[in-house]
Motif scaffolding. Structure first.
Motif, PDB file in Angstrom:
ATOM      1  N   VAL B 297       0.836  -1.205   0.000  1.00 31.61           N
ATOM      2  CA  VAL B 297       0.000   0.000   0.000  1.00 31.61           C
ATOM      3  C   VAL B 297       0.873   1.258   0.000  1.00 31.61           C
ATOM      4  O   VAL B 297       0.423   2.336   0.415  1.00 31.61           O
ATOM      5  CB  VAL B 297      -1.006   0.017   1.182  1.00 31.61           C
ATOM      6  N   GLY B 298       2.114   1.098  -0.447  1.00 23.32           N
ATOM      7  CA  GLY B 298       2.965   2.261  -0.663  1.00 23.32           C
ATOM      8  C   GLY B 298       3.611   2.835   0.575  1.00 23.32           C
ATOM      9  O   GLY B 298       3.921   4.033   0.632  1.00 23.32           O
TER      10      GLY B 298
ATOM     11  N   LYS D 249      -8.970  -4.028   0.380  1.00 22.23           N
ATOM     12  CA  LYS D 249      -7.567  -4.387   0.647  1.00 22.23           C
ATOM     13  C   LYS D 249      -7.431  -5.053   2.020  1.00 22.23           C
ATOM     14  O   LYS D 249      -6.718  -6.046   2.189  1.00 22.23           O
ATOM     15  CB  LYS D 249      -6.683  -3.134   0.583  1.00 22.23           C
ATOM     16  N   GLN D 285      -8.897   0.602 -11.183  1.00 19.96           N
ATOM     17  CA  GLN D 285      -7.774   1.052 -10.348  1.00 19.96           C
ATOM     18  C   GLN D 285      -7.632   0.174  -9.095  1.00 19.96           C
ATOM     19  O   GLN D 285      -6.531  -0.214  -8.703  1.00 19.96           O
ATOM     20  CB  GLN D 285      -8.020   2.514  -9.946  1.00 19.96           C
ATOM     21  N   ARG D 288      -5.874  -3.035  -9.808  1.00 19.63           N
ATOM     22  CA  ARG D 288      -4.419  -2.864  -9.890  1.00 19.63           C
ATOM     23  C   ARG D 288      -3.802  -2.769  -8.498  1.00 19.63           C
ATOM     24  O   ARG D 288      -2.721  -3.302  -8.260  1.00 19.63           O
ATOM     25  CB  ARG D 288      -4.087  -1.589 -10.675  1.00 19.63           C
ATOM     26  N   GLU D 289      -4.487  -2.097  -7.575  1.00 19.84           N
ATOM     27  CA  GLU D 289      -3.920  -1.908  -6.238  1.00 19.84           C
ATOM     28  C   GLU D 289      -4.050  -3.154  -5.363  1.00 19.84           C
ATOM     29  O   GLU D 289      -3.305  -3.335  -4.405  1.00 19.84           O
ATOM     30  CB  GLU D 289      -4.613  -0.722  -5.550  1.00 19.84           C
TER      31      GLU D 289
END
Lengths: 301, 301, 301, 301
Positions: B297-298, D249, D285, D288-289
């Motif tokens: 998650v960056g 997520k 999107q 992709r995440e």
């Protein structure tokens, strides 16, 4: 306590759990079912380690208590109902007691004005104690020390009011189970103060048409489990003045020993909780209507 | 605020409500619908009487707020996220921060033993403040002042930690709505302390298979509504050590800025909360597994 | 409806929202506050798109209804209370009505045995309908069609019993808000059946000492919002036979128009819900004790 | 089962309870503690009377189960995780599966438009069955039969989809405990259908900033207790499109086997549930995440 073991554990693992139970001072009794093995741990729990710690073991599925975790408050220990006496008024006796007044003190004049309503019913002064260090001061000027819903698990404060001995009005927290409520009462009793009055004042649920969900089931449940007086606060519990009268009658009908009711001469100017306050005229009407309900369940007002 | 009037009230009664709104310092705007008349009251609410008192009037059906009751915490007021710096560690920045340790201090040896786990991750000391008078003492020896779930609405204590200025870890109460949670944060901020970290630690629901229901939805909701860092306590939130690792990963995945995790070398002997504590070896494993989730998650760890 | 816009949106964005409101058939009224801009949308909602869809826009913060989403059930539309007549018995009139019997039909002999209790009180037969296709059959042999708590949002079934016209006993679901409860009643009314009786039977909360939390607050709230009769089921609501009598009295005291009580000659052998069933002797005693409570609130039994 | 007796009961009364337990087909084991006497009843419960009926006796305090009331779903009975195969897609395997689409079918064109999103991810069609009689028809045209949250305890419907054998997506009700959820799954399994997928979609709590409280704790709890695949619906669970991505997520991070996500080309015009639907671009999107999060916990997408 019942210690439920995980499925498929070995005899050596059962022995290990029993050894730990013995070391903690309890007697283990193993019972093997078709799918599950359980160990009953017998013995006085006071002064011994908490058996629920065994849940941290990988061989233990869960630990289940078989008795209520309170003793002094329990009706199994003391059959007859307790009475709390305050200035000649008895809470928990034959008569239902009504405590009324504004939520916050706003001015001298207001105190005098509301006192008129109180004078006719002859009721004692209840003051909330918010901090341990102010317990003694409040005790000096008040008839009853109130522990508010937010302090229901403030054990330092509970112990301090327990040591003082003055009557305590203990309000249930909005997320406090009945069992936790009685554990908080037990804390005060075990500090030496038998003068505890329990107060139901609403729990938080998904329902939003009332401010809280006044849980009247708590009244007969508490009367069954413990010997302490139980009162109800329908003003905070519902948050709406027009629900106070019907819920006050229901409280008395299901066995409450008393009521706490917000009264304010000008609710729309109250410093707090205006929307749930009764005007004195409506309060007087409620008193007239409550009497026959109390008599219908064999009590006075 | 929107003041919804009761059906069938007269023009004179609408005027009376408008007059009261004007007297309270707001501007009234009347909108007449097919069935309902409403009055929108416009104006800054700080320093003026609370419009919800109008609910005490017999002509008013309900009063509905149209804006969040907090300002300093709001992301509408401050777009960029706040960071709280503690001993060189930044909470709310790019890296996810993990705080670990036992729930209660039990002995000197234990503190040293657990400190080994902490040394490797380099984490600050968090201590709960239970009473207003101990705030200064705790602030002297601790990096972060924790306000526990039971004190979330203890406004005296909130103001005191607000005046001290030291970083505050504010834990959500088990019956505290997200809006009330942010109001408590606002209280600390408005006393002058910007270093507030919010902590989700489980709410009370009907589900009993977990000790509380850890409400991870609160993480993105809080990040949307306010600019403060948000951390999660999956140990208290679930009450079971074997749920800590999956919920810790989920917390990081949905945007948490940090985690608070109970670690104890011998959970079955812990003074409190043993069943929810991780052994140091399992904690080390969790740290290894968390890193790729944070990176996904960056973020870093 | 009030459409609350996000902070910092442009005039063009406000215009876009107003245009959409107009296209949906409502009249928009813009009110600009110090921090928030809101748009009040005025107009009849029936037959027009749901304004809450605007929450899907990125410029809209939230959409808030200002009126109850039910009309036919509303006391604002019909002031006087409705009465439902069944075989000469009136529910919602001056007298409180008691319906009693076993939860499940177990044998012919048992039906006859319990009928003795019922004969003395003269009460109608209530049968639950579980599926849409059995509505007509049940309607033929029963005085009242019961919609159980699990079907409170089964709109196909609600419409079908609405078309039949026979009296309907609608039980609140364990997670149904009072507003949703009234929406389900509205569904039956709008299908053409005015004979709807509402039944409070407990909601699910964190409290586990009762099977559900019987929400007696619902009684005065429902009587305030709508004109339909309201009855209470303290047997299912509490799940314990020894709580039935106090909660039955409380129900009557706060305004219930009737009671549904489980009675079983041998509760420990019941096919279902034994622990909450009264023996006939205890039921007879409850009837004797209820009468003075009903009279205390100006009603008969 | 553990039968906890009331305090102060006589030996003859203990014998009476034991005799009843024996008559019901179980073996009684009496354990006398310092304050409480309990009787452990050992034996297979299937096909025998429910021991909880003993709670109707005046000598019995409570009856406590010591094992989970489900067997076929239990991980204690079947260690390895179950996989459900649908059109070449495996739910419960290494890869996380995503199901996407609109909540309601609105038009042919819309189905084709959304199918574009689905084509890229290659996902099966899920259709809710609302009534028992439509099970066969829906089974003919659909890959997965969905039991909606409102039907979680509709046992007629559960049995019917159990007999059909087609994969079933079982959604948790908004007031359904995890134990009740698994009992409903057991019902389908015991009718002969092993292809059950569990779906967490939010429970009702006091928190109102989300439509429901998506209970992600349920994911690891279900994976611990049972061997069935578990998926999450963050769209219905939160009710807000901007919370879908973070909670999706988090679902994958804590072990979910799949996701159900509402996608709609023009959410502000959706027939239902628009505010919680993602536009196709935002859905792409999210896909992709999600991939790196799945990989971080050792899975594919």
């Amino acid at each position: 306590m019942i210690i439920v073991l995980k499925s498929g554990i070995s005899d050596a693992e059962v022995d290990d759990v029993c050894r730990r139970i013995t070391e903690m001072g309890y007697g283990p009794h193993v019972i093997r079912g078709e799918f599950k093995t359980i160990v009953a741990a017998v013995g006085e729990e006071r002064g011994r380690p908490d058996l629920r710690l065994l849940e941290a073991l990988e061989t233990v599925d869960s630990v289940m208590p078989v008795q209520q975790p309170f003793k002094l408050a329990s009706r199994e220990v003391r059959r007859e109902s307790s009475e709390v006496r305050i200035n000649g008024v008895t809470v928990g006796g034959r008569d239902v007691v009504v405590m009324a007044g504004p939520c916050s003190v706003e001015s001298e004049a207001q105190v005098l004005e509301v006192a008129e309503a109180r004078k006719r019913t002859g009721l004692p002064v209840v003051t909330e104690v918010l901090e341990t260090e102010s317990v003694e001061l409040v005790a000096e000027y008040s008839d009853i020390l109130q522990i508010g819903a937010r302090n229901i698990q403030n054990f330092t404060l509970l112990r301090r009011v327990g040591e003082i001995g003055k009557p305590v009005l203990l309000k249930r927290g909005m997320a406090t189970s009945i069992q936790e409520f009685l554990l908080s009462a037990e804390y005060i009793l075990s500090a030496g103060n038998p003068n505890v009055i329990l107060c139901e004042r609403g729990i938080r649920t998904f329902e939003t048409s009332t401010r809280f969900t006044l849980d009247l089931n708590a009244v007969p449940v508490l009367k069954k489990l413990c010997h302490l007086p139980v009162v109800v606060d329908p003003s905070h519990g519902t948050g709406h003045w027009d629900l106070v009268a019907p819920m006050a009658k229901a409280s008395v009908a299901c066995g409450a020993d008393g009521l706490i009711i917000e009264v304010h001469p000008r609710p729309e100017e109250a410093l707090s909780d205006g929307p749930q306050s009764l005007k004195p005229s409506k309060f007087a009407q409620l008193m007239r209507e409550l009497r026959p309900v109390a008599e219908a369940v064999g009590r006075g007002l």
